[in-house]
Scaffold this active site. Structure first.
Site, PDB file in Angstrom:
ATOM      1  N   THR A   1       0.848  -1.188   0.000  1.00  0.00           N
ATOM      2  CA  THR A   1       0.000   0.000   0.000  1.00  0.00           C
ATOM      3  C   THR A   1       0.878   1.231   0.000  1.00  0.00           C
ATOM      4  O   THR A   1       1.912   1.261   0.663  1.00  0.00           O
ATOM      5  CB  THR A   1      -0.933   0.045   1.219  1.00  0.00           C
ATOM      6  OG1 THR A   1      -1.596   1.312   1.227  1.00  0.00           O
ATOM      7  CG2 THR A   1      -0.214  -0.134   2.539  1.00  0.00           C
TER       8      THR A   1
ATOM      9  N   GLU B   1      -4.462  -2.722   4.892  1.00  0.00           N
ATOM     10  CA  GLU B   1      -3.999  -3.307   6.162  1.00  0.00           C
ATOM     11  C   GLU B   1      -5.083  -4.119   6.849  1.00  0.00           C
ATOM     12  O   GLU B   1      -4.829  -4.789   7.847  1.00  0.00           O
ATOM     13  CB  GLU B   1      -3.546  -2.182   7.111  1.00  0.00           C
ATOM     14  CG  GLU B   1      -2.259  -1.490   6.710  1.00  0.00           C
ATOM     15  CD  GLU B   1      -2.462  -0.315   5.761  1.00  0.00           C
ATOM     16  OE1 GLU B   1      -3.509  -0.263   5.090  1.00  0.00           O
ATOM     17  OE2 GLU B   1      -1.576   0.545   5.693  1.00  0.00           O
TER      18      GLU B   1
ATOM     19  N   LYS C   1      -6.269  10.672  -2.747  1.00  0.00           N
ATOM     20  CA  LYS C   1      -6.822   9.466  -3.355  1.00  0.00           C
ATOM     21  C   LYS C   1      -7.631   9.854  -4.585  1.00  0.00           C
ATOM     22  O   LYS C   1      -8.690  10.470  -4.480  1.00  0.00           O
ATOM     23  CB  LYS C   1      -7.663   8.673  -2.367  1.00  0.00           C
ATOM     24  CG  LYS C   1      -7.660   7.196  -2.738  1.00  0.00           C
ATOM     25  CD  LYS C   1      -8.139   6.299  -1.631  1.00  0.00           C
ATOM     26  CE  LYS C   1      -7.695   4.874  -1.910  1.00  0.00           C
ATOM     27  NZ  LYS C   1      -8.412   3.903  -1.122  1.00  0.00           N
TER      28      LYS C   1
ATOM     29  N   TRP D   1      -3.813   5.912  -4.720  1.00  0.00           N
ATOM     30  CA  TRP D   1      -3.076   6.902  -3.940  1.00  0.00           C
ATOM     31  C   TRP D   1      -2.069   7.687  -4.776  1.00  0.00           C
ATOM     32  O   TRP D   1      -1.372   7.115  -5.613  1.00  0.00           O
ATOM     33  CB  TRP D   1      -2.307   6.235  -2.811  1.00  0.00           C
ATOM     34  CG  TRP D   1      -3.179   5.704  -1.716  1.00  0.00           C
ATOM     35  CD1 TRP D   1      -3.354   4.389  -1.389  1.00  0.00           C
ATOM     36  CD2 TRP D   1      -3.966   6.454  -0.797  1.00  0.00           C
ATOM     37  NE1 TRP D   1      -4.217   4.287  -0.326  1.00  0.00           N
ATOM     38  CE2 TRP D   1      -4.610   5.538   0.062  1.00  0.00           C
ATOM     39  CE3 TRP D   1      -4.198   7.826  -0.605  1.00  0.00           C
ATOM     40  CZ2 TRP D   1      -5.464   5.938   1.088  1.00  0.00           C
ATOM     41  CZ3 TRP D   1      -5.046   8.217   0.419  1.00  0.00           C
ATOM     42  CH2 TRP D   1      -5.677   7.276   1.246  1.00  0.00           C
TER      43      TRP D   1
HETATM   44  P1  AMP Z   1      -6.333   1.375   0.567  1.00  0.00           P
HETATM   45  O1  AMP Z   1      -5.393   0.777   1.524  1.00  0.00           O
HETATM   46  O2  AMP Z   1      -5.703   1.799  -0.716  1.00  0.00           O
HETATM   47  O3  AMP Z   1      -7.546   0.539   0.386  1.00  0.00           O
HETATM   48  O4  AMP Z   1      -6.832   2.749   1.191  1.00  0.00           O
HETATM   49  C1  AMP Z   1      -7.487   2.796   2.426  1.00  0.00           C
HETATM   50  C2  AMP Z   1      -7.895   4.211   2.712  1.00  0.00           C
HETATM   51  O5  AMP Z   1      -8.798   4.675   1.705  1.00  0.00           O
HETATM   52  C3  AMP Z   1      -8.604   4.435   4.003  1.00  0.00           C
HETATM   53  O6  AMP Z   1      -7.730   4.524   5.103  1.00  0.00           O
HETATM   54  C4  AMP Z   1      -9.316   5.749   3.720  1.00  0.00           C
HETATM   55  O7  AMP Z   1      -8.429   6.845   3.845  1.00  0.00           O
HETATM   56  C5  AMP Z   1      -9.700   5.599   2.271  1.00  0.00           C
HETATM   57  N1  AMP Z   1     -11.054   5.050   2.162  1.00  0.00           N
HETATM   58  C6  AMP Z   1     -11.417   3.772   1.908  1.00  0.00           C
HETATM   59  N2  AMP Z   1     -12.768   3.658   1.864  1.00  0.00           N
HETATM   60  C7  AMP Z   1     -13.266   4.887   2.106  1.00  0.00           C
HETATM   61  C8  AMP Z   1     -14.577   5.428   2.218  1.00  0.00           C
HETATM   62  N3  AMP Z   1     -15.661   4.680   2.034  1.00  0.00           N
HETATM   63  N4  AMP Z   1     -14.692   6.737   2.513  1.00  0.00           N
HETATM   64  C9  AMP Z   1     -13.610   7.521   2.676  1.00  0.00           C
HETATM   65  N5  AMP Z   1     -12.353   7.082   2.579  1.00  0.00           N
HETATM   66  C10 AMP Z   1     -12.174   5.777   2.304  1.00  0.00           C
END
Ligand code: AMP
Length: 542
Positions: free
Chosen positions: A185, A330, A438, A443
């Protein structure tokens, strides 16, 4: 006194064994990179996963070795997943949208011995492989007829590798805490961090997400994960779908609205999951072309905040229940999914929507805590906010090769998200502590962009913040101050960055400012900048 139950470890191989034995006829349908639709059954997939395990054994792969994949959602990718993890090796899925330098970093860090690539990504791996000395070979996921010429030193054709392998492999039984897959990630600062999933976590997560108030998976469903298998294992859906015997539909490389609609319509898809940007594309196509999806019952909108208008449109216009979901790499990744509690179902529409727009409630297995700035746990009253911390059997306890990360403390994992939790247990993200953007569910590192921008001779200081975008959710805005006696030119700075980062990382706009707000430690106050530019409209949107 110990219980007297059988000690059978929870292993990924048991998922596909179960599906082959109990849902032998259920289909896995894939749109291939080569073009045609491929369809076969769990019984077929199990035989080919066993051939894959035999092929890997023939290549000298041992338990614990890492096997990389750079591939779309499709049946061959599925076979690599189960063949690799089933034999005790580790399947390392990689995001092909990363810059080639980052891909090389991942392959080296994970020490992948072989990498499986879809045809689409052959040019990418040809560029990257010379920088990965430990890589022993590349398997191109196609048949002999489609096998292209390649500059790679040790390239294999997937179908030739499988051809002639025995369809029987004695899936080994080992400790359920053994690593099964690996996903990096970039959702934290610094280099990408590896999350090393275990067999046990994968199985428990599959049970949890299949539950009715989560994704509600069963053999009555036809499931299409739009979320890629390189994004936290497609949110764990291929595992959970296999556990329940659901029909699976894999969209391959074509994720535009028209292609998705056509596949969903043709296959009678009842459930799907993806990021808001993907649903924008699908809904745009359906709206413009007067299309419907009459079999579709539920769609998970997650990875970025689901716009309230999208949840409303899906429900009111198309009769599709949009469930907002939140999770992280994670966390395997599901941490919360939103459904109404029984006492809310008769509430006025607006009140119901106020709840449904939140990120949702955790399943059994995920615990949440809100930590205030003073380090104390905040009440779950829907108002008090702080960093969201989580724990549970499918939450990572350390990063791969970076065991001292500050994110793990006192048995909790700090998500970097700022949230509230209300008395009913609904969590809502209100801000983000991590300095990242994002965009379209992927990211972008502000810090990397700032470092590159500051290496431009006309730039003194740089700060990158995310600004709202209707399609991509957020896009980067670059703010710079001029170096002494210089005048930064917007196009020139953007071109300079384009040579260093992936195309979609390049900021949408550059603003030259006189000075930045600076905090006590001499750092640019990003929070203040974000506030100042919170209503900023990018020129292309004006
Ligand atoms: P990833 O590890 O790439 O799946 O990213 C996880 C992160 O994406 C989370 O810690 C949030 O910052 C963001 N995220 C995931 N789902 C949501 C959601 N439904 N609303 C807002 N942010 C989200």
């Amino acid at each position: 006194m110990l219980g007297l139950m059988m000690e059978m470890p929870l292993l990924v191989s048991s998922l596909i064994r179960h599906a082959a034995a109990n849902h032998a006829e259920a289909e896995i349908v894939s749109r291939t990179v080569e073009g045609p639709i491929h369809r076969y059954t769990y019984a077929d997939a199990h035989l080919r996963a066993q051939q894959m395990a035999n092929a890997l054994t023939g290549l000298g792969i041992k338990p614990g070795d890492r096997i990389g994949t750079i591939a779309w959602n499709g049946y061959r990718h599925y076979e690599v997943w189960f063949g690799t993890s089933g034999m005790g090796a580790v399947c390392h899925t990689m995001n092909p949208r990363l810059h080639p330098d980052q891909m090389a970093y991942l392959l080296n860090h994970a020490e992948d011995r072989y990498v499986f690539v879809d045809l689409t990504f052959l040019p990418l791996i040809e560029q990257v492989a010379p920088h990965v000395p430990g890589l022993e070979g590349v398997v191109v996921m196609t048949d002999r007829a489609h096998m292209p010429d390649t500059t790679l030193a040790n390239a294999f054709c997937y179908e030739e590798l499988l051809d002639g392998q025995s369809e029987s492999f004695d899936w080994p039984v080992f400790d359920e805490n053994t690593a099964s897959s690996l996903c990096y990630t970039s959702g934290t600062t610094g280099h990408p961090k590896g999350v090393l999933y275990s067999h046990r976590a994968t199985i428990l997560h599959s049970y949890a997400i299949a539950m009715p108030s989560m994704l509600c998976l069963s053999d009555a469903e036809t499931v299409l994960p739009v979320v890629p298998m390189f994004h936290v294992n497609a949110w764990g859906i291929p595992y959970a779908a296999t556990m329940t015997g659901a029909k699976q539909v894999m969209p391959g490389p074509r994720l535009d609205g028209e292609s998705l609609w056509a596949l969903m319509d043709a296959e009678g898809v009842t459930f799907s999951a993806g990021v808001p940007t993907i649903w924008h594309g699908l809904l745009g196509y359906m709206g413009e072309n007067n299309k419907r999806l009459d079999t579709m019952q539920r769609m998970i909108v997650g990875g970025s905040a689901a716009p309230r208008s999208m949840i409303e449109l899906l429900a009111n216009e198309y009769g599709i229940e949009a469930r907002h979901g939140w999770g992280m790499t994670e966390m395997s990744p599901v941490g919360a999914v939103n459904t109404l509690k029984p006492h809310m179902r008769d509430w006025p529409a607006d009140d119901r929507m106020n709840v449904l727009a939140k990120q949702g409630r955790p399943p059994f297995g995920v615990e949440m805590m809100i930590e205030g700035d003073d380090g104390t746990a905040q009440p779950h009253d829907g108002t008090a906010h702080g960093e969201l911390k989580v724990r549970g059997p499918w939450v990572c306890r350390a990063y791969f090769g970076d065991e001292d990360s500050g994110a793990h403390r006192d048995g909790w994992f700090g998500t970097g998200d700022v949230a509230t939790v209300d008395a009913d247990g609904y969590m809502q993200i209100v801000d983000r502590k991590k300095d990242m953007i994002k965009s379209g569910g992927e990211w972008i590192s502000s810090i990397d962009l700032e470092d590159f921008a500051m290496s431009h001779p006309d730039v003194a200081q740089a700060a990158v913040i995310g600004v709202a975008h209707p399609k991509w959710d957020e896009r980067p805005l670059l703010l710079v101050t001029a170096a002494a006696g210089r005048t930064p030119d917007r196009e020139d700075v953007l071109e300079f960055l384009a040579a260093k980062v992936a195309k979609w990382w390049v900021p949408d706009h550059v603003l030259v400012v006189d000075a930045f707000p600076i905090g006590g430690t001499g750092k640019v106050l990003k929070t203040e900048l974000r506030e100042t530019y919170s209503g900023y409209t990018l020129p292309e949107l004006r």
